[in-house]
Write an enzyme that holds these catalytic residues in place. Structure first.
Site, PDB file in Angstrom:
ATOM      1  N   HIS A   8      -2.304 -16.664 -42.333  1.00 25.45           N
ATOM      2  CA  HIS A   8      -1.665 -16.286 -43.609  1.00 25.45           C
ATOM      3  C   HIS A   8      -2.609 -15.514 -44.537  1.00 25.45           C
ATOM      4  O   HIS A   8      -2.236 -14.481 -45.086  1.00 25.45           O
ATOM      5  CB  HIS A   8      -1.110 -17.520 -44.300  1.00 25.45           C
ATOM      6  CG  HIS A   8      -0.133 -18.239 -43.433  1.00 25.45           C
ATOM      7  ND1 HIS A   8       0.974 -17.610 -42.898  1.00 25.45           N
ATOM      8  CD2 HIS A   8      -0.105 -19.498 -42.949  1.00 25.45           C
ATOM      9  CE1 HIS A   8       1.650 -18.455 -42.145  1.00 25.45           C
ATOM     10  NE2 HIS A   8       1.012 -19.613 -42.153  1.00 25.45           N
ATOM     11  N   CYS A  62       5.131 -24.706 -41.756  1.00 21.91           N
ATOM     12  CA  CYS A  62       6.207 -25.459 -42.425  1.00 21.91           C
ATOM     13  C   CYS A  62       7.441 -25.541 -41.526  1.00 21.91           C
ATOM     14  O   CYS A  62       8.283 -26.425 -41.700  1.00 21.91           O
ATOM     15  CB  CYS A  62       6.572 -24.801 -43.747  1.00 21.91           C
ATOM     16  SG  CYS A  62       7.039 -23.077 -43.555  1.00 21.91           S
ATOM     17  N   ASP A  87      -0.274 -45.143 -43.474  1.00 22.13           N
ATOM     18  CA  ASP A  87      -1.229 -44.538 -44.406  1.00 22.13           C
ATOM     19  C   ASP A  87      -2.132 -45.641 -44.945  1.00 22.13           C
ATOM     20  O   ASP A  87      -1.710 -46.783 -45.119  1.00 22.13           O
ATOM     21  CB  ASP A  87      -0.526 -43.823 -45.564  1.00 22.13           C
ATOM     22  CG  ASP A  87      -1.407 -42.735 -46.173  1.00 22.13           C
ATOM     23  OD1 ASP A  87      -1.101 -41.545 -45.987  1.00 22.13           O
ATOM     24  OD2 ASP A  87      -2.422 -43.068 -46.826  1.00 22.13           O
TER      25      ASP A  87
HETATM   26  C1  FAD Z   1       2.560 -28.427 -40.185  1.00 22.16           C
HETATM   27  C2  FAD Z   1       2.103 -27.667 -41.390  1.00 22.16           C
HETATM   28  C3  FAD Z   1       2.993 -27.404 -42.416  1.00 22.16           C
HETATM   29  C4  FAD Z   1       2.575 -26.699 -43.548  1.00 22.16           C
HETATM   30  N1  FAD Z   1       3.469 -26.446 -44.544  1.00 22.16           N
HETATM   31  C5  FAD Z   1       3.097 -25.733 -45.622  1.00 22.16           C
HETATM   32  C6  FAD Z   1       4.027 -25.405 -46.641  1.00 22.16           C
HETATM   33  O1  FAD Z   1       5.215 -25.751 -46.564  1.00 22.16           O
HETATM   34  N2  FAD Z   1       3.579 -24.716 -47.724  1.00 22.16           N
HETATM   35  C7  FAD Z   1       2.284 -24.313 -47.839  1.00 22.16           C
HETATM   36  O2  FAD Z   1       1.937 -23.652 -48.835  1.00 22.16           O
HETATM   37  N3  FAD Z   1       1.365 -24.610 -46.880  1.00 22.16           N
HETATM   38  C8  FAD Z   1       1.747 -25.313 -45.793  1.00 22.16           C
HETATM   39  N4  FAD Z   1       0.846 -25.621 -44.816  1.00 22.16           N
HETATM   40  C9  FAD Z   1      -0.570 -25.242 -44.996  1.00 22.16           C
HETATM   41  C10 FAD Z   1      -0.777 -23.807 -44.545  1.00 22.16           C
HETATM   42  O3  FAD Z   1      -0.313 -23.634 -43.234  1.00 22.16           O
HETATM   43  C11 FAD Z   1      -2.273 -23.452 -44.609  1.00 22.16           C
HETATM   44  O4  FAD Z   1      -2.712 -23.620 -45.926  1.00 22.16           O
HETATM   45  C12 FAD Z   1      -2.428 -22.005 -44.164  1.00 22.16           C
HETATM   46  O5  FAD Z   1      -2.199 -21.911 -42.778  1.00 22.16           O
HETATM   47  C13 FAD Z   1      -3.809 -21.445 -44.476  1.00 22.16           C
HETATM   48  O6  FAD Z   1      -3.862 -20.137 -43.994  1.00 22.16           O
HETATM   49  P1  FAD Z   1      -5.247 -19.484 -43.547  1.00 22.16           P
HETATM   50  O7  FAD Z   1      -4.909 -18.140 -43.021  1.00 22.16           O
HETATM   51  O8  FAD Z   1      -6.231 -19.586 -44.652  1.00 22.16           O
HETATM   52  O9  FAD Z   1      -5.829 -20.421 -42.415  1.00 22.16           O
HETATM   53  P2  FAD Z   1      -5.292 -20.828 -40.958  1.00 22.16           P
HETATM   54  O10 FAD Z   1      -3.804 -20.913 -40.955  1.00 22.16           O
HETATM   55  O11 FAD Z   1      -6.063 -22.039 -40.585  1.00 22.16           O
HETATM   56  O12 FAD Z   1      -5.717 -19.594 -40.037  1.00 22.16           O
HETATM   57  C14 FAD Z   1      -7.034 -19.329 -39.712  1.00 22.16           C
HETATM   58  C15 FAD Z   1      -7.039 -18.280 -38.606  1.00 22.16           C
HETATM   59  O13 FAD Z   1      -8.395 -18.000 -38.268  1.00 22.16           O
HETATM   60  C16 FAD Z   1      -8.519 -17.938 -36.849  1.00 22.16           C
HETATM   61  N5  FAD Z   1      -9.918 -18.276 -36.529  1.00 22.16           N
HETATM   62  C17 FAD Z   1     -10.609 -19.384 -36.904  1.00 22.16           C
HETATM   63  N6  FAD Z   1     -11.876 -19.325 -36.454  1.00 22.16           N
HETATM   64  C18 FAD Z   1     -12.001 -18.159 -35.781  1.00 22.16           C
HETATM   65  C19 FAD Z   1     -13.059 -17.524 -35.081  1.00 22.16           C
HETATM   66  N7  FAD Z   1     -14.275 -18.081 -34.995  1.00 22.16           N
HETATM   67  N8  FAD Z   1     -12.825 -16.320 -34.487  1.00 22.16           N
HETATM   68  C20 FAD Z   1     -11.592 -15.732 -34.568  1.00 22.16           C
HETATM   69  N9  FAD Z   1     -10.558 -16.294 -35.227  1.00 22.16           N
HETATM   70  C21 FAD Z   1     -10.753 -17.480 -35.824  1.00 22.16           C
HETATM   71  C22 FAD Z   1      -7.496 -18.954 -36.335  1.00 22.16           C
HETATM   72  O14 FAD Z   1      -7.128 -18.680 -35.003  1.00 22.16           O
HETATM   73  C23 FAD Z   1      -6.356 -18.762 -37.331  1.00 22.16           C
HETATM   74  O15 FAD Z   1      -5.435 -17.783 -36.891  1.00 22.16           O
HETATM   75  C24 FAD Z   1       1.229 -26.287 -43.660  1.00 22.16           C
HETATM   76  C25 FAD Z   1       0.337 -26.547 -42.620  1.00 22.16           C
HETATM   77  C26 FAD Z   1       0.776 -27.210 -41.490  1.00 22.16           C
HETATM   78  C27 FAD Z   1      -0.195 -27.446 -40.366  1.00 22.16           C
HETATM   79  N1  NAI Z   2       5.166 -28.783 -48.198  1.00 26.22           N
HETATM   80  C1  NAI Z   2       3.919 -28.317 -48.225  1.00 26.22           C
HETATM   81  O1  NAI Z   2       3.510 -27.622 -49.145  1.00 26.22           O
HETATM   82  C2  NAI Z   2       3.000 -28.683 -47.108  1.00 26.22           C
HETATM   83  C3  NAI Z   2       1.657 -28.506 -47.255  1.00 26.22           C
HETATM   84  N2  NAI Z   2       0.788 -28.853 -46.263  1.00 26.22           N
HETATM   85  C4  NAI Z   2      -0.647 -28.762 -46.546  1.00 26.22           C
HETATM   86  O2  NAI Z   2      -1.410 -28.872 -45.347  1.00 26.22           O
HETATM   87  C5  NAI Z   2      -2.609 -29.636 -45.588  1.00 26.22           C
HETATM   88  C6  NAI Z   2      -2.742 -30.761 -44.587  1.00 26.22           C
HETATM   89  O3  NAI Z   2      -1.636 -31.677 -44.736  1.00 26.22           O
HETATM   90  P1  NAI Z   2      -1.838 -33.219 -44.388  1.00 26.22           P
HETATM   91  O4  NAI Z   2      -2.643 -33.339 -43.145  1.00 26.22           O
HETATM   92  O5  NAI Z   2      -0.523 -33.881 -44.462  1.00 26.22           O
HETATM   93  O6  NAI Z   2      -2.792 -33.712 -45.549  1.00 26.22           O
HETATM   94  P2  NAI Z   2      -2.461 -34.491 -46.924  1.00 26.22           P
HETATM   95  O7  NAI Z   2      -3.683 -34.372 -47.729  1.00 26.22           O
HETATM   96  O8  NAI Z   2      -1.173 -34.030 -47.513  1.00 26.22           O
HETATM   97  O9  NAI Z   2      -2.218 -36.005 -46.489  1.00 26.22           O
HETATM   98  C7  NAI Z   2      -3.152 -36.751 -45.777  1.00 26.22           C
HETATM   99  C8  NAI Z   2      -2.721 -38.216 -45.849  1.00 26.22           C
HETATM  100  O10 NAI Z   2      -3.496 -38.935 -44.902  1.00 26.22           O
HETATM  101  C9  NAI Z   2      -3.884 -40.168 -45.491  1.00 26.22           C
HETATM  102  N3  NAI Z   2      -5.078 -40.613 -44.779  1.00 26.22           N
HETATM  103  C10 NAI Z   2      -6.346 -40.145 -44.888  1.00 26.22           C
HETATM  104  N4  NAI Z   2      -7.147 -40.765 -44.014  1.00 26.22           N
HETATM  105  C11 NAI Z   2      -6.374 -41.648 -43.329  1.00 26.22           C
HETATM  106  C12 NAI Z   2      -6.605 -42.559 -42.272  1.00 26.22           C
HETATM  107  N5  NAI Z   2      -7.817 -42.694 -41.727  1.00 26.22           N
HETATM  108  N6  NAI Z   2      -5.569 -43.297 -41.809  1.00 26.22           N
HETATM  109  C13 NAI Z   2      -4.323 -43.155 -42.349  1.00 26.22           C
HETATM  110  N7  NAI Z   2      -4.046 -42.302 -43.347  1.00 26.22           N
HETATM  111  C14 NAI Z   2      -5.054 -41.550 -43.814  1.00 26.22           C
HETATM  112  C15 NAI Z   2      -4.079 -39.846 -46.954  1.00 26.22           C
HETATM  113  O11 NAI Z   2      -3.978 -41.008 -47.760  1.00 26.22           O
HETATM  114  C16 NAI Z   2      -2.936 -38.857 -47.205  1.00 26.22           C
HETATM  115  O12 NAI Z   2      -1.761 -39.533 -47.593  1.00 26.22           O
HETATM  116  C17 NAI Z   2      -2.527 -30.124 -47.023  1.00 26.22           C
HETATM  117  O13 NAI Z   2      -3.318 -29.294 -47.839  1.00 26.22           O
HETATM  118  C18 NAI Z   2      -1.062 -29.960 -47.376  1.00 26.22           C
HETATM  119  O14 NAI Z   2      -0.846 -29.719 -48.762  1.00 26.22           O
HETATM  120  C19 NAI Z   2       1.232 -29.418 -45.105  1.00 26.22           C
HETATM  121  C20 NAI Z   2       2.567 -29.608 -44.892  1.00 26.22           C
HETATM  122  C21 NAI Z   2       3.580 -29.231 -45.863  1.00 26.22           C
END
Ligand code: FAD
Ligand code: NAI
Length: 444
Positions: free
Chosen positions: A11, A43, A179
């Site tokens: 992203h 997401c 949690d």
């Molecule tokens: C299940 C899930 C749901 C989420 N939902 C939301 C949401 O609803 N709203 C929201 O705002 N955020 C959400 N997030 C968080 C969001 O996805 C992250 O904040 C976002 O992906 C960050 O983007 P980024 O590009 O900084 O990093 P990343 O997505 O971590 O991308 C990093 C990139 O760098 C590449 N890379 C890393 N190291 C190297 C290397 N050494 N050489 C070459 N390439 C490399 C990786 O392959 C990757 O493509 C969610 C995350 C997850 C996992």
């Molecule tokens: N809707 C959105 O905007 C979404 C955002 N994201 C982002 O992605 C990132 C990662 O998301 P998450 O992994 O859900 O992190 P998170 O920070 O949202 O939640 C982690 C949870 O794990 C718990 N935890 C920590 N250590 C633990 C342990 N040892 N055993 C059990 N529970 C433990 C914490 O109390 C917390 O509730 C966050 O920055 C989040 O904001 C992810 C999904 C959706």
């Protein structure tokens, strides 16, 4: 004209690359990513795994071809393994093992974050997984289609955990959600609201286990159970979702890092301590307007904006980030929650004389049929009266209201100013004495 090398094209990297290629085509851009896909919207994982959407196809919004059509050189499935910051050279290795060396004038690090892997017995058993990449979503989906997988433990009731627990339940599996804290979503909302989410999860069939820490994941080669400080549970799969760490291995020995978690320290231009190196997205810090200080908030929204800011600055157009509020939202079994800035607990921990005002009312006048209650909490600084955070929860779609609070925090608006802010009224949408105004008016 200068040569820009971008490491990471999810992203943050995608936003940076497109901004640079669209606005400054005179610069040469070389992009590296170790993954075989880019711009996957995480997401969508829970939506797809839970079959709220039928296919993951729409979860990508950019590709290698798009960058190449704009004249970038793109290496995917190619990992950057070393950066010589003095010689301004990066070394990478592609999937065939071939080494690639590129020099740069400006370097952008967009290497994102990695899911935290706890050191637990059984962590490497088959059936234990994180949900970060598209490949993880595919693996989770495959397991959900396996009739032998009947029970799933989700560890961490933060944003990912709560969403995945809902998805597991929607696929007809028994979902356990653990949690260590005493409520779900504790990083985003105060207990007054999260207890409602806890109840929503339980009412819909998710087995919520709070105040419970995992001691081991059990099984010989495959997961057969999970043991916590309170009991043993028979499960066939474990999803780990206990937060992200910034992925800064490439540069943390050279660049200044944030003491709390080793993210690259950046200024409002996304510039690191090395003037030729920018860092964006989850690998970098943000400036929190609520705290008025450096912070770490991993969100796709922050990543995209930081990529845009970096692209302009490295091309010579000085623009500063607005800072962020960490605005976020979630929707689980139809219950919607949104928040921005600091919770009351976080504000107190940060040293503010934090106060809160709360209000609950129907979204529309009582004579309107379609109607649900809405809860709002506004956190403010008792000394300066500055708004520090806001949280809302309802079965209504209240999501757009949080944007106003995001701007209020950014612009240092006081709780008293909010009392007389012009908020429109139409019965289809809201009430004349709406909950936002009422929460402000009743603030002590
Ligand atoms: C299940 C899930 C749901 C989420 N939902 C939301 C949401 O609803 N709203 C929201 O705002 N955020 C959400 N997030 C968080 C969001 O996805 C992250 O904040 C976002 O992906 C960050 O983007 P980024 O590009 O900084 O990093 P990343 O997505 O971590 O991308 C990093 C990139 O760098 C590449 N890379 C890393 N190291 C190297 C290397 N050494 N050489 C070459 N390439 C490399 C990786 O392959 C990757 O493509 C969610 C995350 C997850 C996992
Ligand atoms: N809707 C959105 O905007 C979404 C955002 N994201 C982002 O992605 C990132 C990662 O998301 P998450 O992994 O859900 O992190 P998170 O920070 O949202 O939640 C982690 C949870 O794990 C718990 N935890 C920590 N250590 C633990 C342990 N040892 N055993 C059990 N529970 C433990 C914490 O109390 C917390 O509730 C966050 O920055 C989040 O904001 C992810 C999904 C959706």
């Amino acid at each position: 004209m200068s040569k820009v090398v971008l490491v990471g094209a999810n992203h943050a990297g995608t936003a940076c690359a497109n901004t640079l290629l669209d606005n400054y085509p005179e610069h040469e851009l070389v992009i590296f990513d170790r993954n075989n896909n880019i711009s996957y919207l995480g997401c969508g994982t829970a939506l797809w795994v839970g079959r709220q959407i039928e296919s993951p196809d729409g979860l990508f919004y950019c590709s290698k071809d798009v960058f190449e059509s704009k004249n970038a050189t793109v290496y995917i499935e190619t990992e950057v393994t070393h950066i010589d910051f003095k010689a301004k050279k990066i070394t990478a290795k592609n999937k065939e093992g071939k080494e690639i060396v590129e020099s740069y004038d400006k370097l952008v690090l967009a290497t994102g974050s990695l899911p935290i892997q706890p050191k637990l017995p059984g962590i490497n058993l088959e059936g234990v997984q994180s949900v970060k990449l598209f490949q993880d979503a595919v693996a989770a989906d495959k397991r959900m289609s396996d009739p032998n997988i009947k029970s799933v433990a989700v560890v961490g009731a933060g944003y990912i955990g709560v969403e995945i627990a809902e998805a597991v339940h929607r696929r007809g599996k028994k979902a356990y959600l653990f949690d260590v804290r005493d409520t779900s979503l504790c990083g985003y909302y105060d207990a007054e609201l999260t207890h409602d989410m806890d109840a929503v999860l339980q009412k819909n069939g998710v087995n919520l286990h709070l105040n419970e820490s995992v001691v081991s994941i059990d099984g010989d080669t495959k997961v057969t159970g999970i043991t916590t400080n309170k009991g043993n549970y028979q499960v066939d799969m474990v999803v780990l979702a206990i937060g992200f760490n910034p992925n800064t291995a490439l540069g943390r020995d050279h660049l200044k890092i944030f003491g709390k978690n080793q993210a690259y320290l950046v200024d409002l231009h996304q510039q690191t301590s090395d003037p030729d190196v920018f860092a964006i997205g989850d690998c970098a810090t943000v400036f929190s307007n609520a705290l008025q200080d450096t912070a770490y908030i991993a969100l796709a929204t922050n990543a995209v904006r930081s990529g845009i800011v970096a692209a302009h600055n490295l091309a010579g157009t000085k623009i500063a980030s607005n800072g962020v509020q960490g605005s976020n939202g979630i929707s689980i079994f139809g219950y919607n929650m949104v928040s921005t800035g600091l919770t009351l607990r976080a504000a107190k921990e940060a040293g503010f004389q934090a106060m809160v005002t709360e209000f609950e009312d129907l979204q529309r006048p009582a004579f309107m049929k379609e109607n649900h209650p809405v809860k709002i909490r506004i956190v403010y600084d008792g000394d300066t009266r500055r708004i520090l955070g806001a949280q809302m929860a309802s079965y209504e779609d209240i999501s757009m209201g949080i944007h106003m609070f995001s701007l209020a925090i950014e612009q240092k608006i006081t709780i008293d100013h909010l009392k007389l802010v012009d908020i429109f009224f139409l019965p289809h949408f809201n009430q004349p004495y709406n909950y936002i105004t009422m929460a402000a008016i009743t603030a002590k």
